[in-house]
Design a protein around this motif. Structure first.
Motif, PDB file in Angstrom:
ATOM      1  N   LEU A   9      41.508 -30.768  -6.228  1.00  0.00           N
ATOM      2  CA  LEU A   9      40.515 -30.276  -7.579  1.00  0.00           C
ATOM      3  C   LEU A   9      41.690 -28.205  -7.645  1.00  0.00           C
ATOM      4  CD1 LEU A   9      37.361 -29.255  -5.138  1.00  0.00           C
ATOM      5  CD2 LEU A   9      37.813 -31.355  -6.497  1.00  0.00           C
ATOM      6  N   ASP A  10      40.693 -28.508  -8.684  1.00  0.00           N
ATOM      7  CA  ASP A  10      41.102 -26.737 -10.247  1.00  0.00           C
ATOM      8  C   ASP A  10      40.232 -26.083  -9.740  1.00  0.00           C
ATOM      9  OD1 ASP A  10      42.987 -28.168 -10.700  1.00  0.00           O
ATOM     10  OD2 ASP A  10      41.637 -29.283 -12.266  1.00  0.00           O
ATOM     11  N   LEU A  11      38.850 -26.184  -9.809  1.00  0.00           N
ATOM     12  CA  LEU A  11      37.024 -25.106 -10.162  1.00  0.00           C
ATOM     13  C   LEU A  11      36.659 -26.040  -8.507  1.00  0.00           C
ATOM     14  CD1 LEU A  11      36.459 -23.238 -11.487  1.00  0.00           C
ATOM     15  CD2 LEU A  11      35.291 -24.975 -12.874  1.00  0.00           C
ATOM     16  N   GLY A  12      35.928 -25.187  -7.705  1.00  0.00           N
ATOM     17  CA  GLY A  12      35.107 -25.574  -7.138  1.00  0.00           C
ATOM     18  C   GLY A  12      33.218 -24.686  -6.969  1.00  0.00           C
ATOM     19  N   PHE A  13      32.589 -24.861  -5.919  1.00  0.00           N
ATOM     20  CA  PHE A  13      31.453 -24.252  -6.430  1.00  0.00           C
ATOM     21  C   PHE A  13      31.306 -24.264  -5.663  1.00  0.00           C
ATOM     22  CE2 PHE A  13      26.639 -25.196  -5.668  1.00  0.00           C
ATOM     23  CZ  PHE A  13      26.444 -23.557  -5.326  1.00  0.00           C
TER      24      PHE A  13
ATOM     25  N   VAL B 106      36.964 -16.489  -9.964  1.00  0.00           N
ATOM     26  CA  VAL B 106      36.949 -16.444 -11.488  1.00  0.00           C
ATOM     27  C   VAL B 106      35.441 -15.593 -11.782  1.00  0.00           C
ATOM     28  CG1 VAL B 106      38.905 -17.677 -11.677  1.00  0.00           C
ATOM     29  CG2 VAL B 106      36.777 -19.282 -11.775  1.00  0.00           C
ATOM     30  N   ALA B 107      34.060 -16.605 -10.944  1.00  0.00           N
ATOM     31  CA  ALA B 107      32.872 -15.976 -11.960  1.00  0.00           C
ATOM     32  C   ALA B 107      31.988 -15.706 -10.944  1.00  0.00           C
ATOM     33  CB  ALA B 107      32.555 -17.017 -12.824  1.00  0.00           C
ATOM     34  N   ALA B 108      30.974 -15.213 -10.873  1.00  0.00           N
ATOM     35  CA  ALA B 108      29.954 -15.271 -10.005  1.00  0.00           C
ATOM     36  C   ALA B 108      28.447 -14.452 -10.150  1.00  0.00           C
ATOM     37  CB  ALA B 108      30.156 -14.304  -8.733  1.00  0.00           C
ATOM     38  N   TRP B 109      27.362 -15.176  -9.349  1.00  0.00           N
ATOM     39  CA  TRP B 109      26.176 -15.279 -10.189  1.00  0.00           C
ATOM     40  C   TRP B 109      25.450 -14.637  -8.510  1.00  0.00           C
ATOM     41  CZ3 TRP B 109      28.344 -19.502 -10.514  1.00  0.00           C
ATOM     42  CH2 TRP B 109      27.954 -20.597  -9.493  1.00  0.00           C
TER      43      TRP B 109
ATOM     44  N   ASP C 160      21.603  -8.391   1.643  1.00  0.00           N
ATOM     45  CA  ASP C 160      22.621  -8.415   1.377  1.00  0.00           C
ATOM     46  C   ASP C 160      23.208  -9.127  -0.267  1.00  0.00           C
ATOM     47  OD1 ASP C 160      22.464  -7.598   3.607  1.00  0.00           O
ATOM     48  OD2 ASP C 160      24.130  -6.251   3.901  1.00  0.00           O
ATOM     49  N   ILE C 161      23.207  -8.306  -1.068  1.00  0.00           N
ATOM     50  CA  ILE C 161      23.971  -9.329  -2.116  1.00  0.00           C
ATOM     51  C   ILE C 161      24.816 -10.011  -2.358  1.00  0.00           C
ATOM     52  CG2 ILE C 161      25.427  -8.011  -3.035  1.00  0.00           C
ATOM     53  CD1 ILE C 161      25.420  -8.343  -5.316  1.00  0.00           C
ATOM     54  N   THR C 162      26.183 -10.152  -1.215  1.00  0.00           N
ATOM     55  CA  THR C 162      27.814 -11.156  -0.753  1.00  0.00           C
ATOM     56  C   THR C 162      26.455 -12.024  -0.121  1.00  0.00           C
ATOM     57  OG1 THR C 162      29.672 -11.680   0.158  1.00  0.00           O
ATOM     58  CG2 THR C 162      27.501 -10.384   1.729  1.00  0.00           C
ATOM     59  N   LEU C 163      25.510 -12.487   0.391  1.00  0.00           N
ATOM     60  CA  LEU C 163      24.733 -12.981   0.717  1.00  0.00           C
ATOM     61  C   LEU C 163      23.701 -14.220  -0.257  1.00  0.00           C
ATOM     62  CD1 LEU C 163      23.181 -11.757   4.071  1.00  0.00           C
ATOM     63  CD2 LEU C 163      25.990 -13.384   3.971  1.00  0.00           C
ATOM     64  N   ARG C 164      22.904 -13.404  -1.295  1.00  0.00           N
ATOM     65  CA  ARG C 164      22.810 -14.251  -2.283  1.00  0.00           C
ATOM     66  C   ARG C 164      23.736 -14.738  -3.451  1.00  0.00           C
ATOM     67  NH1 ARG C 164      20.869  -9.889  -5.167  1.00  0.00           N
ATOM     68  NH2 ARG C 164      21.467  -8.357  -3.902  1.00  0.00           N
ATOM     69  N   VAL C 165      24.995 -14.141  -2.896  1.00  0.00           N
ATOM     70  CA  VAL C 165      25.730 -14.240  -3.743  1.00  0.00           C
ATOM     71  C   VAL C 165      26.448 -16.200  -4.279  1.00  0.00           C
ATOM     72  CG1 VAL C 165      28.035 -14.140  -3.195  1.00  0.00           C
ATOM     73  CG2 VAL C 165      28.070 -13.996  -6.096  1.00  0.00           C
ATOM     74  N   SER C 166      26.918 -16.271  -5.435  1.00  0.00           N
ATOM     75  CA  SER C 166      27.765 -18.118  -5.629  1.00  0.00           C
ATOM     76  C   SER C 166      28.486 -17.912  -6.256  1.00  0.00           C
ATOM     77  CB  SER C 166      27.477 -18.920  -6.069  1.00  0.00           C
ATOM     78  OG  SER C 166      26.010 -19.718  -5.477  1.00  0.00           O
ATOM     79  N   PHE C 167      30.271 -18.825  -5.744  1.00  0.00           N
ATOM     80  CA  PHE C 167      30.608 -18.303  -6.484  1.00  0.00           C
ATOM     81  C   PHE C 167      31.957 -19.469  -7.648  1.00  0.00           C
ATOM     82  CE2 PHE C 167      31.531 -14.424  -3.925  1.00  0.00           C
ATOM     83  CZ  PHE C 167      31.696 -13.410  -4.420  1.00  0.00           C
ATOM     84  N   LEU C 168      31.868 -19.136  -8.684  1.00  0.00           N
ATOM     85  CA  LEU C 168      33.071 -20.882  -8.735  1.00  0.00           C
ATOM     86  C   LEU C 168      34.424 -19.708  -8.290  1.00  0.00           C
ATOM     87  CD1 LEU C 168      32.489 -21.156 -12.403  1.00  0.00           C
ATOM     88  CD2 LEU C 168      31.958 -22.511 -10.580  1.00  0.00           C
ATOM     89  N   VAL C 169      35.743 -20.764  -7.944  1.00  0.00           N
ATOM     90  CA  VAL C 169      36.899 -20.505  -7.222  1.00  0.00           C
ATOM     91  C   VAL C 169      37.508 -20.996  -8.286  1.00  0.00           C
ATOM     92  CG1 VAL C 169      35.493 -20.055  -5.853  1.00  0.00           C
ATOM     93  CG2 VAL C 169      36.330 -21.949  -5.302  1.00  0.00           C
ATOM     94  N   ALA C 170      38.412 -21.284  -8.430  1.00  0.00           N
ATOM     95  CA  ALA C 170      40.000 -22.009  -8.725  1.00  0.00           C
ATOM     96  C   ALA C 170      40.580 -21.851  -7.828  1.00  0.00           C
ATOM     97  CB  ALA C 170      40.341 -21.006 -10.457  1.00  0.00           C
ATOM     98  N   SER C 171      42.125 -22.509  -8.350  1.00  0.00           N
ATOM     99  CA  SER C 171      43.191 -22.366  -7.649  1.00  0.00           C
ATOM    100  C   SER C 171      44.006 -21.710  -8.287  1.00  0.00           C
ATOM    101  CB  SER C 171      43.983 -24.044  -7.378  1.00  0.00           C
ATOM    102  OG  SER C 171      43.905 -24.839  -8.727  1.00  0.00           O
ATOM    103  N   SER C 172      44.730 -21.500  -7.702  1.00  0.00           N
ATOM    104  CA  SER C 172      45.551 -20.491  -8.836  1.00  0.00           C
ATOM    105  C   SER C 172      46.435 -21.636  -9.736  1.00  0.00           C
ATOM    106  CB  SER C 172      47.438 -19.577  -7.316  1.00  0.00           C
ATOM    107  OG  SER C 172      47.546 -20.350  -6.698  1.00  0.00           O
ATOM    108  N   ALA C 173      47.215 -22.372  -9.040  1.00  0.00           N
ATOM    109  CA  ALA C 173      48.170 -23.678  -9.539  1.00  0.00           C
ATOM    110  C   ALA C 173      47.381 -23.791 -11.168  1.00  0.00           C
ATOM    111  CB  ALA C 173      47.582 -24.899  -8.820  1.00  0.00           C
TER     112      ALA C 173
END
Length: 354
Positions: free
Chosen positions: A107-111, A130-133, A234-247
């Protein structure tokens, strides 16, 4: 048949050896790519890398989704097929299995939600947000088994609680128990996938469990003698992230594609917020079989999705959550929450939001 794995307080194992074992097995089955340190900014004091705006022809972005959520958001907003690069999707249930795919170089990117970023850092995986909502309200909640009378986090002491270890469900549990002066050592953990929590409660294999909409609605409708115990917010419990590999971030073509994907996702959520009735039908009714009334209620409770600057308001809450996992003995207590974030797409988020 549902497989229940129980961890008693005296025998609870760290998430890190479990994840390392899973990653080793995955790596043996697939090719692994070398990873380079991602440029981290906005929290770790690093220089924010410049991202190219044009995606070169022939670029492929491999995206990890959970229950097709990202794809449904983009399709509903009419933004699923408006790219000049190829997208390859893989669907997962929960962050732990997605982290395995990242480790295997698939994977390059994930949720993911909050917990997988912490577990990835603890396992020395080069994966960053790399992004959060975040939604306005968190809807993950502890729910009782039918006929069980539990009305507070404190009353979970000594009880069997079902949740998926290593996911945001565990973060909800840790936070709620901490608010009552308790920890994981005070309950009997029943570790099952999120999609099986309702079945575990129905069979009374647990006294309570952590569930998330829309998976909780059919269960609560069927069992009127089951109820929600409480709901942390808490906000950290309401958040979703796009995560990316450093590669992927070190690859200029993929980094540009990630930026384009981030921009489309921001615009897609903005469209959905303005057309919530369409989202209710596509997501709650068609995808999960709820009634329109149930879908409208859940959508109203969640509120719209707001994209955040990284690390922004997430740094402190993630530090707190790291402390709770460390106190539970599941990760080392030396992690730096700032290293979970890469802020190079903050400007992209701001522009797309406008």
């Amino acid at each position: 048949m549902i497989m229940l794995v129980s961890f008693r307080p005296s025998a609870r194992r760290s998430l890190i050896p479990l994840l390392a074992l899973a990653l080793a097995g995955t790596a043996a089955c697939g090719s692994s790519t070398s990873e380079h340190a991602a440029g981290v900014g906005g929290g770790a004091g690093g220089v924010v890398p410049t991202v190219a705006r044009t995606v070169p022809p022939g670029t492929t972005l491999r995206v990890g989704d959970q229950l097709d959520s990202l794809q449904l958001v983009l399709r509903t907003a009419g933004l699923a097929n408006t790219t000049a690069y190829k997208q390859q999707y893989a669907t997962f249930v929960g962050g732990p299995s997605m982290l395995q795919a990242f480790h295997a170089g698939a994977l390059d990117l994930g949720f993911v939600a909050d917990t997988p970023l912490i577990i990835a850092q603890a396992a020395h995986q080069n994966v960053v947000g790399v992004a959060a909502w975040a939604t306005r309200n968190d809807l993950q909640e502890p729910i009782t088994a039918p006929g069980v009378h539990i009305t507070s986090w404190k009353q979970l002491k000594g009880k069997r609680v079902a949740y998926q270890q290593g996911t945001s469900l565990e973060a909800v549990l840790l936070t709620g128990l901490h608010s009552a002066g308790l920890s994981l050592h005070d309950i009997k953990s029943v570790n099952v996938p999120v999609t099986q929590v309702a079945s575990v409660l129905e069979s009374h294999s647990a006294d309570a469990g952590i569930l998330v909409p829309p998976l909780d609605s059919p269960y609560l409708a069927k069992h009127t003698d089951a109820h929600v115990v409480d709901r942390p917010n808490d906000i950290t419990l309401r958040v979703s992230f796009l995560v990316a590999s450093s590669a992927a971030l070190a690859n200029p073509a993929k980094a540009a594609a990630i930026g384009e994907y981030v921009s489309r996702l921001v615009r897609a959520y903005k469209w959905i917020d303005a057309h919530r009735d369409v989202w209710v039908q596509k997501f709650y009714v068609q995808q999960y079989g709820l009634t329109t009334a149930q879908g409208e209620k859940l959508a109203a409770e969640a509120g719209g999705a707001s994209f955040l600057q990284l690390p922004g308001p997430l740094l402190g809450p993630q530090k707190t959550l790291i402390g709770l996992y460390a106190a539970a003995g599941e990760i080392p207590g030396t992690l730096d929450a700032a290293q979970e974030f890469d802020s190079r797409y903050n400007a992209t988020v701001r522009e797309a939001a406008r």
